[in-house]
Scaffold this active site. Structure first.
Site, PDB file in Angstrom:
ATOM      1  N   CYS A  90     -55.529  26.189  61.148  1.00 52.18           N
ATOM      2  CA  CYS A  90     -56.609  27.019  61.677  1.00 52.18           C
ATOM      3  C   CYS A  90     -56.488  28.441  61.132  1.00 52.18           C
ATOM      4  O   CYS A  90     -56.726  28.662  59.956  1.00 52.18           O
ATOM      5  CB  CYS A  90     -56.607  26.965  63.204  1.00 52.18           C
ATOM      6  SG  CYS A  90     -58.182  27.504  63.926  1.00 52.18           S
TER       7      CYS A  90
ATOM      8  N   HIS B 122     -57.208  21.153  64.212  1.00 50.73           N
ATOM      9  CA  HIS B 122     -55.883  21.076  64.841  1.00 50.73           C
ATOM     10  C   HIS B 122     -55.392  19.632  64.846  1.00 50.73           C
ATOM     11  O   HIS B 122     -55.656  18.868  65.771  1.00 50.73           O
ATOM     12  CB  HIS B 122     -55.952  21.625  66.267  1.00 50.73           C
ATOM     13  CG  HIS B 122     -56.114  23.103  66.314  1.00 50.73           C
ATOM     14  ND1 HIS B 122     -55.051  23.973  66.289  1.00 50.73           N
ATOM     15  CD2 HIS B 122     -57.238  23.877  66.356  1.00 50.73           C
ATOM     16  CE1 HIS B 122     -55.500  25.226  66.324  1.00 50.73           C
ATOM     17  NE2 HIS B 122     -56.820  25.194  66.374  1.00 50.73           N
TER      18      HIS B 122
ATOM     19  N   GLU C 265     -52.219  18.904  64.935  1.00 51.65           N
ATOM     20  CA  GLU C 265     -50.905  18.892  65.573  1.00 51.65           C
ATOM     21  C   GLU C 265     -50.955  18.601  67.074  1.00 51.65           C
ATOM     22  O   GLU C 265     -49.911  18.546  67.732  1.00 51.65           O
ATOM     23  CB  GLU C 265     -50.218  20.243  65.345  1.00 51.65           C
ATOM     24  CG  GLU C 265     -50.681  21.369  66.253  1.00 51.65           C
ATOM     25  CD  GLU C 265     -52.029  21.987  65.913  1.00 51.65           C
ATOM     26  OE1 GLU C 265     -52.405  22.971  66.557  1.00 51.65           O
ATOM     27  OE2 GLU C 265     -52.714  21.477  64.996  1.00 51.65           O
TER      28      GLU C 265
END
Length: 426
Positions: free
Chosen positions: A88, A176, A178
């Protein structure tokens, strides 16, 4: 050694990425800029650089006091080919550091949404084998323009740049990847006004994550494995890359001693010789003189910046220059007649495996010359440490390693002014 993780907000941590790094045996070093941690000035001891997301803007210093230091660190990582993952905000900073740009977007993009992988993603070290369309978590209002030469990996209609690769091993992900359920809940709690733009965000998380997890876990595990596999090379590159520009000037006086050492190899015209860990190529002119115009000289180094220094010195005219792991040589068996190596063997993770590999590519009767322009005791004293009995270059340690690897040590000199060991391929 460790993976440096720059974290901009308390709740925007590495989550599943941290689990992947730990599973690969890698240790994280958190730089919590949100808590006032200073950004390191260099990459010493860094196996990879991860830059997480956050509410700051990559295109402005306003409210972002660590921005310039992070960009400088990213540029150092790119120069040294240290693996990088930007998420990001981190992806936008990576784009800027690599020569692209970050800018305000057309509005907030928050929630679960689809990205399309590019044809190039099918050949990417991280994304190969991932399905063409993924539903991921978006949470951003800014966007970026990727630098020239970068490889686009994923896009969507509203924000076309969703993932890219740049340089030797640097990836930027706008979305995102993760996240797990804990992360989604933390994001929504930390940024409630933004979360309100995506009704049902939390409710949808279990199903969305279940579909995403196999692809998320594979991509992150591949990044972790790449970092672990490249760890030793990364350490060398991180050390030598920032020193490459001044290397030749700093050690210019060593040139005659390199020439004297090369003369001890007794090479003949027409032969093939390899300089392993050649650096800026101080031995290459002498090696070329020994094998003549009809011979072959190859210089190999793991640090691209050092080979660029060699080119600036005009040494590409004396040798072919290759980026290569000196413990895994891209050469067939018996391809060379001699190997010159200065200041390398005792810095390799497995010297015994290295000399076996060097023997593999050397024909019978070929010469290995290990050299350093100062002796072991002098170097130890210069670094403020005693001479270790376990030093792999110590004669009682070196000769059995060479013998087991296919070499016979026939000369060993360890004086103040130089170290030299000469061995013959059995």
């Amino acid at each position: 050694m460790g993976v440096l993780v720059v974290q901009h907000a308390r709740d925007e941590g590495p989550y599943v990425l941290g689990e992947a790094l730990a599973a690969a045996g890698l240790r994280m070093r958190l730089c919590r800029v949100w808590a006032g941690d200073p950004v390191p000035e260099n990459l010493s001891g860094t196996e990879a650089l991860v830059v997480m997301g956050g509410p700051q803007s990559a295109h402005s210093d306003d409210g972002f006091p660590s921005r310039r230091a992070e960009l400088a660190l990213l540029r150092r990582a790119l120069d040294a080919e240290v693996p990088v993952l930007g998420v990001c905000l981190g992806a936008q900073l990576l784009a800027v550091a690599a020569g692209g740009a970050a800018r305000p977007g057309t509005g907030l993009q928050v929630g679960w949404g689809e990205v399309r992988l590019s044809p190039e993603a099918a050949r990417d070290p991280l994304f190969a084998g991932t399905r063409e369309r993924l539903r991921v978590l978006h949470w951003h209002g800014d966007t970026m323009d990727i630098p020239d030469g970068a490889v686009p990996l994923a896009s969507c209609e509203r924000y076309p740049v969703q993932a890219f690769r740049t340089g030797g091993a640097a990836w930027g992900l706008q979305f995102h990847l993760e996240v797990d359920e804990t992360a989604v809940d933390a994001f929504a709690t930390a940024f409630p006004h933004e979360a309100a733009a995506a009704p049902g965000l939390r409710r949808a998380a279990p199903g969305e994550l279940a579909a995403l997890a196999p692809h998320r876990d594979r991509v992150l595990a591949r990044f972790a494995a790449l970092v672990a596999e490249r760890s030793e090379r990364t350490a060398a590159r991180a050390f030598f890359a920032p020193r490459a520009d001044a290397w030749e000037a700093r050690f210019a006086a060593d040139g005659p001693r390199y020439a004297e050492a090369v003369a001890r190899m007794d090479l003949r015209h027409g032969q093939t010789v390899l300089d392993l860990g050649c650096g800026s190529g101080r031995a290459l002119p002498a090696l070329r003189a020994q094998v003549g115009d009809d011979g072959t000289v190859l210089g190999m180094d793991v640090t691209t910046a050092m080979l660029k220094a060699a080119v600036r010195e005009g040494r590409e005219r004396q040798a072919g220059l290759l980026v290569a792991d000196c413990s895994q040589l891209p050469l067939p068996e018996g391809a060379v007649d001699g190997i010159f190596s200065a200041g390398l063997l005792d810095h390799l993770p497995d010297p015994a495996a290295a000399v076996r590999e060097w023997a593999r590519v050397t024909g019978p009767g070929g010469i290995l010359l290990l050299f350093h322009p100062s002796g072991r005791a002098e170097r130890a004293a210069r670094h403020g440490r005693p001479l270790s009995p376990d030093d792999p270059l110590g004669e009682p340690n070196l000769w059995p390693v060479l013998e087991a690897g296919g070499w016979r040590l026939d000369c060993y000199e360890d004086a103040d002014e130089h170290f030299l060991a000469r061995a013959v391929r059995i």
